[in-house]
Design a protein around this motif. Structure first.
Motif, short mmCIF file in Angstrom:
data_model
loop_
_atom_site.label_atom_id
_atom_site.label_comp_id
_atom_site.label_asym_id
_atom_site.label_seq_id
_atom_site.Cartn_x
_atom_site.Cartn_y
_atom_site.Cartn_z
N VAL A 55 30.03 -3.02 17.11
CA VAL A 55 29.49 -1.15 18.08
C VAL A 55 31.49 -0.40 17.08
O VAL A 55 32.73 -0.58 17.13
N SER A 68 32.72 6.86 23.89
CA SER A 68 32.03 6.42 23.82
C SER A 68 31.77 5.26 21.98
O SER A 68 32.40 5.36 22.60
N GLU A 69 30.19 5.03 23.01
CA GLU A 69 30.38 3.56 21.64
C GLU A 69 28.62 4.36 20.92
O GLU A 69 27.81 4.53 21.30
N VAL A 70 28.55 3.63 19.65
CA VAL A 70 27.71 3.60 18.91
C VAL A 70 27.80 2.30 18.09
O VAL A 70 28.16 1.76 17.72
N THR A 89 24.01 3.42 11.52
CA THR A 89 24.46 3.70 13.19
C THR A 89 23.08 3.19 13.97
O THR A 89 21.93 4.30 13.15
N PRO A 91 21.04 5.26 16.76
CA PRO A 91 20.08 6.75 17.74
C PRO A 91 21.45 6.52 19.21
O PRO A 91 20.77 5.82 19.47
N THR A 92 21.95 7.67 19.64
CA THR A 92 22.24 7.60 20.71
C THR A 92 22.38 8.50 22.26
O THR A 92 21.23 9.92 21.03
N ASN A 93 22.28 8.96 22.96
CA ASN A 93 22.13 10.06 23.21
C ASN A 93 22.51 11.53 23.34
O ASN A 93 22.34 12.70 23.61
N GLN A 94 23.31 10.97 22.48
CA GLN A 94 24.53 12.07 22.26
C GLN A 94 24.53 12.17 20.39
O GLN A 94 25.18 13.15 20.04
N ARG A 97 21.06 8.54 14.20
CA ARG A 97 20.60 7.86 13.56
C ARG A 97 21.54 8.56 11.69
O ARG A 97 21.14 10.24 11.86
N HIS A 120 14.13 7.87 14.90
CA HIS A 120 14.50 6.23 14.52
C HIS A 120 14.84 5.86 13.11
O HIS A 120 14.98 4.56 12.93
#
Length: 253
Positions: A55, A68-70, A89, A91-94, A97, A120
């Motif tokens: 992470v 934040s965390e990725v 990485t 993908p996150t809401n922010q 990928r 994705h």
């Protein structure tokens, strides 16, 4: 003890407090010895294919938003006389990928390819070849730049072995790496403390063209996994922006 920290190709060691018993003596053969040391380091090949996950903890400069965390994964594998390090990485809401591929050849220059998508899946055709100033850009919004993940400073033309000294409880070679003439973006000088026995980076500082400290690199812990030593955490402090990134590895029980 050799620590397999595949993220930056070379192992990282050094967890004790800083210790310098006496003033180190300068090396009268700094240039020749520096080039010889780096040639030896770049000739090393990974002992085995590796896969890790972890992470990225991103702490922006004060007042610039929340932490934040990725999630990130890492793969190292050999193919056709070369080896590849792949950092990808989730993908996150922010964030989208992102996949960075660093292709290494013994004695040759690194090749960097970056792909980014909001989907994705990432297609191989999406890879973009990065060169020049593009290497001094953040990976997935972190303080790890593309150049950091390939230890690009070891490929710079000037390498000087300044001295030998104790740092963070380790006996180290102190290496100064200088970027090609005319390069002004990002940082242009790196001073690194390399464990004498393994070549692993114990600590490093990066400076810009004005001689101002840009970044500090330091490992933060090790653990034994399946009989081998693995890095638990790597931290980069950006002294110009005030931001910090911690890479924490997650090991399966």
């Amino acid at each position: 003890m050799k620590l397999q920290f595949a993220l930056l190709l070379l192992p990282f060691l050094g967890l004790g407090a800083a210790s310098r018993a006496e003033a180190p003596k300068p090396n009268p053969n700094a240039d020749a010895d520096g080039q010889a040391l780096v040639t030896q380091l770049l000739a090393q090949e990974p002992a085995q294919n590796l896969t890790n996950r972890g992470v990225l903890n991103l702490r922006p400069a004060r007042g610039k938003g929340p932490a934040s965390e990725v999630p990130v994964s890492f793969r190292l594998f050999a193919t056709d006389g070369q080896w590849q390090s792949v950092y990808e990485t989730a993908p996150t809401n922010q964030a989208a990928r992102v996949r960075l591929t660093v292709i290494r050849k013994a004695g040759g220059a690194n090749e960097y390819r970056l792909a980014e998508t909001t989907n994705h899946a990432i297609l191989a055709a999406a890879d973009k070849l990065l060169t020049g100033a593009e290497l001094m850009t953040p990976f997935a919004g972190s303080d790890f730049w593309v150049a950091d993940l390939g230890l690009e400073f070891l490929h710079w033309p000037t390498q000087r072995l300044l001295t030998k000294e104790m740092t963070r409880g380790q006996s180290c070679n102190v290496l100064e790496s200088l970027a090609p003439a005319g390069q002004t973006n990002g940082y242009v000088r790196v001073k690194s403390w390399l464990d004498i026995d393994t070549g692993g980076v114990v600590y490093a500082e990066a400076f810009d063209a004005n001689g101002t400290l840009v970044k500090e690199f330091a490992p933060k812990g090790i653990t034994k996994v399946e009989g081998r030593w693995e890095l638990e955490e790597m931290q980069i402090n950006n002294r110009q922006t005030g931001s910090r990134t911690r890479l924490r590895f997650i090991f399966d029980e």
